[in-house]
Design a protein around this motif. Structure first.
Motif, PDB file in Angstrom:
ATOM      1  N   LYS A 255      55.252  25.586  55.917  1.00 15.29           N
ATOM      2  CA  LYS A 255      55.443  25.895  54.461  1.00 15.29           C
ATOM      3  C   LYS A 255      54.646  25.204  53.628  1.00 15.29           C
ATOM      4  O   LYS A 255      54.033  24.026  53.911  1.00 15.29           O
ATOM      5  CB  LYS A 255      56.999  25.809  54.135  1.00 15.29           C
ATOM      6  CG  LYS A 255      57.741  26.500  55.125  1.00 15.29           C
ATOM      7  CD  LYS A 255      59.545  26.368  54.766  1.00 15.29           C
ATOM      8  CE  LYS A 255      60.282  27.409  55.526  1.00 15.29           C
ATOM      9  NZ  LYS A 255      61.857  27.010  55.188  1.00 15.29           N
TER      10      LYS A 255
ATOM     11  N   LEU B 182      67.029  20.480  52.754  1.00 14.99           N
ATOM     12  CA  LEU B 182      67.046  21.627  53.275  1.00 14.99           C
ATOM     13  C   LEU B 182      65.771  22.748  52.473  1.00 14.99           C
ATOM     14  O   LEU B 182      65.214  23.513  53.369  1.00 14.99           O
ATOM     15  CB  LEU B 182      68.425  22.388  52.793  1.00 14.99           C
ATOM     16  CG  LEU B 182      68.640  23.823  53.245  1.00 14.99           C
ATOM     17  CD1 LEU B 182      68.484  24.212  54.934  1.00 14.99           C
ATOM     18  CD2 LEU B 182      70.309  24.191  53.004  1.00 14.99           C
ATOM     19  N   GLY B 183      65.687  22.586  51.144  1.00 10.37           N
ATOM     20  CA  GLY B 183      64.545  23.397  50.575  1.00 10.37           C
ATOM     21  C   GLY B 183      63.377  22.700  50.685  1.00 10.37           C
ATOM     22  O   GLY B 183      62.505  23.142  50.326  1.00 10.37           O
TER      23      GLY B 183
ATOM     24  N   ASN C 208      62.094  22.166  54.208  1.00 12.95           N
ATOM     25  CA  ASN C 208      62.248  21.706  55.647  1.00 12.95           C
ATOM     26  C   ASN C 208      60.906  21.861  56.477  1.00 12.95           C
ATOM     27  O   ASN C 208      60.954  22.103  57.698  1.00 12.95           O
ATOM     28  CB  ASN C 208      63.303  22.304  56.206  1.00 12.95           C
ATOM     29  CG  ASN C 208      63.175  23.913  56.185  1.00 12.95           C
ATOM     30  OD1 ASN C 208      62.428  24.279  55.678  1.00 12.95           O
ATOM     31  ND2 ASN C 208      64.277  24.563  56.510  1.00 12.95           N
TER      32      ASN C 208
ATOM     33  N   MET D 180      64.009  29.281  46.343  1.00 13.78           N
ATOM     34  CA  MET D 180      63.413  29.284  47.713  1.00 13.78           C
ATOM     35  C   MET D 180      61.833  30.167  47.507  1.00 13.78           C
ATOM     36  O   MET D 180      60.968  29.612  48.064  1.00 13.78           O
ATOM     37  CB  MET D 180      64.052  29.639  48.855  1.00 13.78           C
ATOM     38  CG  MET D 180      63.755  29.540  49.924  1.00 13.78           C
ATOM     39  SD  MET D 180      63.258  31.020  50.784  1.00 13.78           S
ATOM     40  CE  MET D 180      64.758  31.933  51.095  1.00 13.78           C
TER      41      MET D 180
ATOM     42  N   PHE E 141      70.488  30.655  46.556  1.00 12.99           N
ATOM     43  CA  PHE E 141      69.381  30.009  46.745  1.00 12.99           C
ATOM     44  C   PHE E 141      68.004  30.590  46.923  1.00 12.99           C
ATOM     45  O   PHE E 141      67.025  29.785  46.678  1.00 12.99           O
ATOM     46  CB  PHE E 141      69.506  28.961  47.885  1.00 12.99           C
ATOM     47  CG  PHE E 141      69.332  29.712  49.290  1.00 12.99           C
ATOM     48  CD1 PHE E 141      68.335  29.953  50.014  1.00 12.99           C
ATOM     49  CD2 PHE E 141      70.646  30.224  49.769  1.00 12.99           C
ATOM     50  CE1 PHE E 141      68.210  30.807  51.095  1.00 12.99           C
ATOM     51  CE2 PHE E 141      70.653  31.037  50.940  1.00 12.99           C
ATOM     52  CZ  PHE E 141      69.378  31.213  51.778  1.00 12.99           C
TER      53      PHE E 141
ATOM     54  N   HIS F 239      68.339  37.413  52.806  1.00 18.75           N
ATOM     55  CA  HIS F 239      68.779  36.344  51.890  1.00 18.75           C
ATOM     56  C   HIS F 239      68.597  36.571  50.472  1.00 18.75           C
ATOM     57  O   HIS F 239      68.962  36.030  49.668  1.00 18.75           O
ATOM     58  CB  HIS F 239      67.884  34.732  52.083  1.00 18.75           C
ATOM     59  CG  HIS F 239      68.138  34.275  53.489  1.00 18.75           C
ATOM     60  ND1 HIS F 239      69.346  33.920  53.875  1.00 18.75           N
ATOM     61  CD2 HIS F 239      67.163  33.749  54.413  1.00 18.75           C
ATOM     62  CE1 HIS F 239      69.272  33.303  55.101  1.00 18.75           C
ATOM     63  NE2 HIS F 239      67.835  33.264  55.346  1.00 18.75           N
TER      64      HIS F 239
ATOM     65  N   THR G 187      68.032  23.969  60.873  1.00 20.70           N
ATOM     66  CA  THR G 187      67.429  24.635  59.467  1.00 20.70           C
ATOM     67  C   THR G 187      67.603  23.300  58.559  1.00 20.70           C
ATOM     68  O   THR G 187      66.548  23.092  57.661  1.00 20.70           O
ATOM     69  CB  THR G 187      68.256  25.657  59.023  1.00 20.70           C
ATOM     70  OG1 THR G 187      68.318  26.734  60.158  1.00 20.70           O
ATOM     71  CG2 THR G 187      67.940  26.174  57.767  1.00 20.70           C
TER      72      THR G 187
ATOM     73  N   ARG H 156      61.935  27.435  67.959  1.00 22.43           N
ATOM     74  CA  ARG H 156      63.086  26.989  67.201  1.00 22.43           C
ATOM     75  C   ARG H 156      63.546  25.312  67.801  1.00 22.43           C
ATOM     76  O   ARG H 156      63.789  24.368  66.642  1.00 22.43           O
ATOM     77  CB  ARG H 156      64.272  27.705  67.258  1.00 22.43           C
ATOM     78  CG  ARG H 156      63.964  29.337  66.731  1.00 22.43           C
ATOM     79  CD  ARG H 156      64.130  29.142  65.276  1.00 22.43           C
ATOM     80  NE  ARG H 156      65.410  29.211  64.747  1.00 22.43           N
ATOM     81  CZ  ARG H 156      65.895  29.387  63.536  1.00 22.43           C
ATOM     82  NH1 ARG H 156      64.949  29.873  62.657  1.00 22.43           N
ATOM     83  NH2 ARG H 156      67.139  29.244  63.186  1.00 22.43           N
TER      84      ARG H 156
ATOM     85  N   TYR I 270      62.334  37.425  53.983  1.00 21.24           N
ATOM     86  CA  TYR I 270      63.648  36.738  53.752  1.00 21.24           C
ATOM     87  C   TYR I 270      64.432  38.013  53.258  1.00 21.24           C
ATOM     88  O   TYR I 270      65.417  37.472  52.482  1.00 21.24           O
ATOM     89  CB  TYR I 270      63.703  35.755  52.952  1.00 21.24           C
ATOM     90  CG  TYR I 270      63.044  34.378  53.268  1.00 21.24           C
ATOM     91  CD1 TYR I 270      63.685  33.796  54.806  1.00 21.24           C
ATOM     92  CD2 TYR I 270      61.982  33.484  52.872  1.00 21.24           C
ATOM     93  CE1 TYR I 270      62.911  32.557  55.204  1.00 21.24           C
ATOM     94  CE2 TYR I 270      61.490  32.356  53.300  1.00 21.24           C
ATOM     95  CZ  TYR I 270      62.116  31.879  54.452  1.00 21.24           C
ATOM     96  OH  TYR I 270      61.736  30.707  55.150  1.00 21.24           O
TER      97      TYR I 270
END
Ligand code: UDP
Length: 153
Positions: A13, A113-114, A116, A65, A61, A56, A95, A89, A53
């Motif tokens: 990311k 978390l945001g 990661n 995100m 969020f 989601h 996560t 994974r 995504y």
């Protein structure tokens, strides 16, 4: 497809790219014995991220995100090998980095978390969907690794 040709989509990311973690993340998959079959830097747009995504969209969020995922380049990769989706994974960690074991990418490099650091497909089906979303067919390189016989019995 034999078990050794299972494929997964792994992305670094924007936080991982900005922090210079690309080579360390790639090297964990290489050293494990997985084969790189596609790689590119992508500036993702809303459409791609809404598809990626899809589960989601509409969650509280989601807007934050998406704006984070658009804030810089993402390194998109595809890896191939036995059980690579599940093992990928595990290599990434949980996560939430705070719940990730040391030795995993998120457990070693992340806190929030945001932020990661990485993404990995969560099933063989989502891997196929995500690979088709991020890569054109001709970007997946078919090649034989000389190491295979030293990795697989
Ligand atoms: N995420 C977030 N806030 C939340 C839940 C998720 O920022 O409350 C982000 C987080 O970076 C996560 C991504 O949304 O990696 C997708 O969430 P998912 O549950 O699919 O986790 P993953 O498959 O990435 O482990």
């Amino acid at each position: 497809m034999s078990s050794q040709t299972e494929r997964t989509f792994i992305a670094v990311k924007p936080d991982g790219v900005q922090r210079g973690l690309v080579s360390q993340i790639l090297s964990r998959f290489e050293k494990r014995g997985y084969k790189l079959v596609a790689i590119k830097l992508v500036k993702a747009d809303d459409k791609l991220l809404e598809q990626h995504y899809a589960e989601h969209v509409g969650k509280p969020f989601f807007p934050k995100m998406v704006s984070f995922m658009k804030s810089g380049p993402i390194l998109a990769t595809v890896w191939e090998g036995k059980d690579v989706v599940k093992q990928g994974r595990t290599i990434l960690g949980a996560t939430n980095p705070l719940a990730s074991a040391p030795g995993t990418i998120r457990g070693d490099f992340g806190i929030d978390l945001g932020r990661n650091v990485c993404h990995g497909s969560d099933s063989v089906d989502s891997a196929e969907r995500e690979i088709n979303l991020w890569f054109k067919k001709e970007e997946l390189v078919d090649w034989e690794s000389n190491q295979a016989k030293w990795i697989y019995e």
